[in-house]
Motif scaffolding. Structure first.
Motif, PDB file in Angstrom:
ATOM      1  N   THR A   1      34.248  47.314  52.446  1.00 59.15           N
ATOM      2  CA  THR A   1      34.083  46.442  51.281  1.00 59.15           C
ATOM      3  C   THR A   1      35.140  45.342  51.269  1.00 59.15           C
ATOM      4  OG1 THR A   1      33.178  48.299  50.005  1.00 59.15           O
ATOM      5  CG2 THR A   1      33.932  46.380  48.773  1.00 59.15           C
ATOM      6  N   VAL A   2      36.401  45.711  51.549  1.00 59.98           N
ATOM      7  CA  VAL A   2      37.464  44.711  51.603  1.00 59.98           C
ATOM      8  C   VAL A   2      37.173  43.681  52.693  1.00 59.98           C
ATOM      9  CG1 VAL A   2      39.902  44.330  52.142  1.00 59.98           C
ATOM     10  CG2 VAL A   2      39.241  46.214  50.653  1.00 59.98           C
ATOM     11  N   PHE A   3      36.754  44.154  53.853  1.00 59.03           N
ATOM     12  CA  PHE A   3      36.471  43.217  54.949  1.00 59.03           C
ATOM     13  C   PHE A   3      35.376  42.233  54.567  1.00 59.03           C
ATOM     14  CE2 PHE A   3      33.696  42.258  58.615  1.00 59.03           C
ATOM     15  CZ  PHE A   3      34.550  41.381  59.274  1.00 59.03           C
ATOM     16  N   ALA A   4      34.273  42.732  54.003  1.00 56.54           N
ATOM     17  CA  ALA A   4      33.155  41.857  53.649  1.00 56.54           C
ATOM     18  C   ALA A   4      33.566  40.823  52.598  1.00 56.54           C
ATOM     19  CB  ALA A   4      31.981  42.692  53.140  1.00 56.54           C
TER      20      ALA A   4
ATOM     21  N   LEU B   1      45.581  36.794  47.648  1.00 56.10           N
ATOM     22  CA  LEU B   1      44.709  36.227  46.618  1.00 56.10           C
ATOM     23  C   LEU B   1      45.496  35.507  45.532  1.00 56.10           C
ATOM     24  CD1 LEU B   1      42.182  39.168  46.145  1.00 56.10           C
ATOM     25  CD2 LEU B   1      41.798  37.048  47.395  1.00 56.10           C
ATOM     26  N   VAL B   2      46.649  36.054  45.185  1.00 56.70           N
ATOM     27  CA  VAL B   2      47.390  35.517  44.039  1.00 56.70           C
ATOM     28  C   VAL B   2      48.590  34.673  44.436  1.00 56.70           C
ATOM     29  CG1 VAL B   2      46.663  37.411  42.548  1.00 56.70           C
ATOM     30  CG2 VAL B   2      48.777  37.635  43.864  1.00 56.70           C
ATOM     31  N   VAL B   3      49.023  34.747  45.702  1.00 53.95           N
ATOM     32  CA  VAL B   3      50.218  34.009  46.128  1.00 53.95           C
ATOM     33  C   VAL B   3      49.886  32.904  47.124  1.00 53.95           C
ATOM     34  CG1 VAL B   3      52.478  34.189  47.244  1.00 53.95           C
ATOM     35  CG2 VAL B   3      51.698  36.010  45.722  1.00 53.95           C
ATOM     36  N   PHE B   4      49.140  33.240  48.181  1.00 53.94           N
ATOM     37  CA  PHE B   4      48.945  32.298  49.280  1.00 53.94           C
ATOM     38  C   PHE B   4      47.657  31.478  49.167  1.00 53.94           C
ATOM     39  CE2 PHE B   4      51.634  35.691  51.045  1.00 53.94           C
ATOM     40  CZ  PHE B   4      52.712  34.941  51.468  1.00 53.94           C
ATOM     41  N   THR B   5      46.576  32.081  48.692  1.00 56.74           N
ATOM     42  CA  THR B   5      45.314  31.339  48.653  1.00 56.74           C
ATOM     43  C   THR B   5      44.641  31.326  47.279  1.00 56.74           C
ATOM     44  OG1 THR B   5      44.081  33.309  49.387  1.00 56.74           O
ATOM     45  CG2 THR B   5      44.831  31.756  51.100  1.00 56.74           C
TER      46      THR B   5
ATOM     47  N   PHE C   1      36.958  37.213  43.741  1.00 52.79           N
ATOM     48  CA  PHE C   1      38.402  37.312  43.518  1.00 52.79           C
ATOM     49  C   PHE C   1      38.768  38.623  42.830  1.00 52.79           C
ATOM     50  CE2 PHE C   1      42.065  36.814  40.725  1.00 52.79           C
ATOM     51  CZ  PHE C   1      43.029  36.338  41.601  1.00 52.79           C
ATOM     52  N   TRP C   2      38.167  38.899  41.699  1.00 51.33           N
ATOM     53  CA  TRP C   2      38.561  40.080  40.932  1.00 51.33           C
ATOM     54  C   TRP C   2      38.132  41.372  41.605  1.00 51.33           C
ATOM     55  CZ3 TRP C   2      42.281  39.545  37.749  1.00 51.33           C
ATOM     56  CH2 TRP C   2      42.459  38.337  37.055  1.00 51.33           C
ATOM     57  N   LEU C   3      36.954  41.368  42.215  1.00 52.02           N
ATOM     58  CA  LEU C   3      36.499  42.577  42.900  1.00 52.02           C
ATOM     59  C   LEU C   3      37.357  42.860  44.122  1.00 52.02           C
ATOM     60  CD1 LEU C   3      34.399  44.810  42.924  1.00 52.02           C
ATOM     61  CD2 LEU C   3      32.874  43.324  44.238  1.00 52.02           C
ATOM     62  N   LEU C   4      37.676  41.825  44.889  1.00 48.58           N
ATOM     63  CA  LEU C   4      38.509  42.012  46.078  1.00 48.58           C
ATOM     64  C   LEU C   4      39.916  42.458  45.701  1.00 48.58           C
ATOM     65  CD1 LEU C   4      38.972  41.819  49.099  1.00 48.58           C
ATOM     66  CD2 LEU C   4      39.313  39.351  48.850  1.00 48.58           C
ATOM     67  N   LEU C   5      40.454  41.916  44.640  1.00 47.49           N
ATOM     68  CA  LEU C   5      41.786  42.314  44.196  1.00 47.49           C
ATOM     69  C   LEU C   5      41.822  43.797  43.851  1.00 47.49           C
ATOM     70  CD1 LEU C   5      44.660  41.385  43.477  1.00 47.49           C
ATOM     71  CD2 LEU C   5      43.829  40.885  41.168  1.00 47.49           C
ATOM     72  N   ALA C   6      40.831  44.268  43.125  1.00 44.91           N
ATOM     73  CA  ALA C   6      40.794  45.677  42.729  1.00 44.91           C
ATOM     74  C   ALA C   6      40.552  46.592  43.926  1.00 44.91           C
ATOM     75  CB  ALA C   6      39.707  45.883  41.667  1.00 44.91           C
ATOM     76  N   VAL C   7      39.599  46.237  44.761  1.00 47.50           N
ATOM     77  CA  VAL C   7      39.232  47.103  45.887  1.00 47.50           C
ATOM     78  C   VAL C   7      40.360  47.175  46.913  1.00 47.50           C
ATOM     79  CG1 VAL C   7      37.608  47.421  47.783  1.00 47.50           C
ATOM     80  CG2 VAL C   7      36.772  46.713  45.546  1.00 47.50           C
ATOM     81  N   SER C   8      41.032  46.058  47.162  1.00 41.59           N
ATOM     82  CA  SER C   8      42.118  46.074  48.145  1.00 41.59           C
ATOM     83  C   SER C   8      43.273  46.963  47.683  1.00 41.59           C
ATOM     84  CB  SER C   8      42.612  44.650  48.414  1.00 41.59           C
ATOM     85  OG  SER C   8      43.103  44.040  47.234  1.00 41.59           O
ATOM     86  N   LEU C   9      43.568  46.953  46.397  1.00 38.48           N
ATOM     87  CA  LEU C   9      44.622  47.825  45.878  1.00 38.48           C
ATOM     88  C   LEU C   9      44.221  49.294  45.985  1.00 38.48           C
ATOM     89  CD1 LEU C   9      45.781  45.800  42.743  1.00 38.48           C
ATOM     90  CD2 LEU C   9      46.995  46.095  44.906  1.00 38.48           C
ATOM     91  N   LEU C  10      42.950  49.593  45.742  1.00 36.63           N
ATOM     92  CA  LEU C  10      42.471  50.965  45.917  1.00 36.63           C
ATOM     93  C   LEU C  10      42.512  51.377  47.383  1.00 36.63           C
ATOM     94  CD1 LEU C  10      39.396  51.125  43.502  1.00 36.63           C
ATOM     95  CD2 LEU C  10      41.543  52.395  43.298  1.00 36.63           C
TER      96      LEU C  10
END
Length: 300
Positions: A92-95, A29-33, A70-79
């Protein structure tokens, strides 16, 4: 066939793969896309969603929608990388990432290096709970890794099929690599391009490598790992010559590797923890006393 698809693997391997995949999603999210967020700056009529986006259907992306994703995926993926609530957080991450990719790829260019990663995100929630270092074997986790492996190899094999479908043998005898070097080649690529006929040989080699990639499933483990190493070396050369990374694909390909053996946190803890009392005799000073022939206590 069922036994092959569900071949049990250590839960520690599933845990390591899951952590790596979800951490990559956050990095992606923050480096590649990060450029996906700029897609909403173009007129909405230029948004032509992929077939799946039309079938669902999904809304035309707006600045607010993409920002929330963006922000929701960033938080959920780290969790999710911590291994907690693997099904809830995994789905949730997949969706969210699936929608992120639809937005990214609905403006005229579709990258095939995302296929293996998307499949990994789709099947990881089915693997259930897994802890790092756990040697207990799991068939559910084995199925998740096997399906990801199949997606990785399909990326290679179907790429060769697409080359024959749209270019035929002209793809191998044409100037595909030459054009790529002109557009985005490095100094190393410029040196390679000067060798007569080498680029044509390389194009035939790429086709052969992609067509023969399914053989990895029929090799003994030692040779299978060697072949996967060759896959990584191929992409290393690709990065070094025409700066195409295939980073999501490389992450998905770690599903072939015994990741449970790589435990950097446990290794760091062992190095930082004091030696047990029973091992005091291994202290360098104790060893020095032994070498000097020190007498036992109470003796001169």
């Amino acid at each position: 066939m069922t036994g092959w698809l569900t071949e049990a693997v250590p839960r520690g391997r599933v845990a390591a793969f899951r952590t790596l995949v979800y951490l990559f999603v956050a990095a992606d999210l923050v480096v590649f896309t990060p450029w996906v967020r700029t897609r909403v700056d173009v007129p909405g009529d230029l948004y032509q969603p992929l077939l799946v986006g039309r079938l669902l259907p999904l809304p035309t992306p707006t600045s607010a929608l993409v920002g929330v994703i963006f922000w929701l995926l960033l938080a959920v993926s780290l969790l999710a990388a911590t291994g907690r609530a693997p099904r809830l957080l995994g789905w949730t991450v997949f969706a969210l990432y699936f929608e992120w990719m639809i937005v990214a790829m609905s403006y005229g260019k579709v990258d095939h290096d995302r296929f293996g990663l998307l499949v990994a995100l789709a099947v990881l929630p089915t693997a259930g709970r897994a802890r790092h270092g756990d040697p207990t074997r799991t068939e559910a986790g084995g199925w998740a890794l096997r399906v990801t492996q199949i997606a990785v190899i399909c990326t290679y094999f179907l790429a060769a099929w697409a080359k024959f479908r749209f270019g035929g043998l002209d793809w191998a005898t044409g100037s595909v690599l030459a054009r790529a070097i002109i557009r985005r080649g490095t100094d190393l690529a410029d040196v390679i391009a000067q060798v007569p006929h080498l680029l044509i040989v390389a194009q035939f080699g790429i086709l052969a490598f992609e067509l023969l990639s399914p053989l990895v499933f029929f090799l003994p483990e030692r040779w299978r790992l060697a072949m996967v190493g060759f896959f990584y070396s191929f992409h290393l050369v690709t990065i070094a010559t025409i700066t195409i990374s295939f980073a999501p694909h490389l992450v998905a390909m770690t599903s072939f590797l015994p990741l449970e053996k790589v435990r950097p946190i446990a290794l760091l803890r062992r190095r930082r923890s004091p030696a047990p009392l029973g091992q005091l005799g291994e202290h360098p000073l104790a060893a020095a006393d032994d070498d000097l022939g020190a007498a036992p206590l109470g003796q001169p």
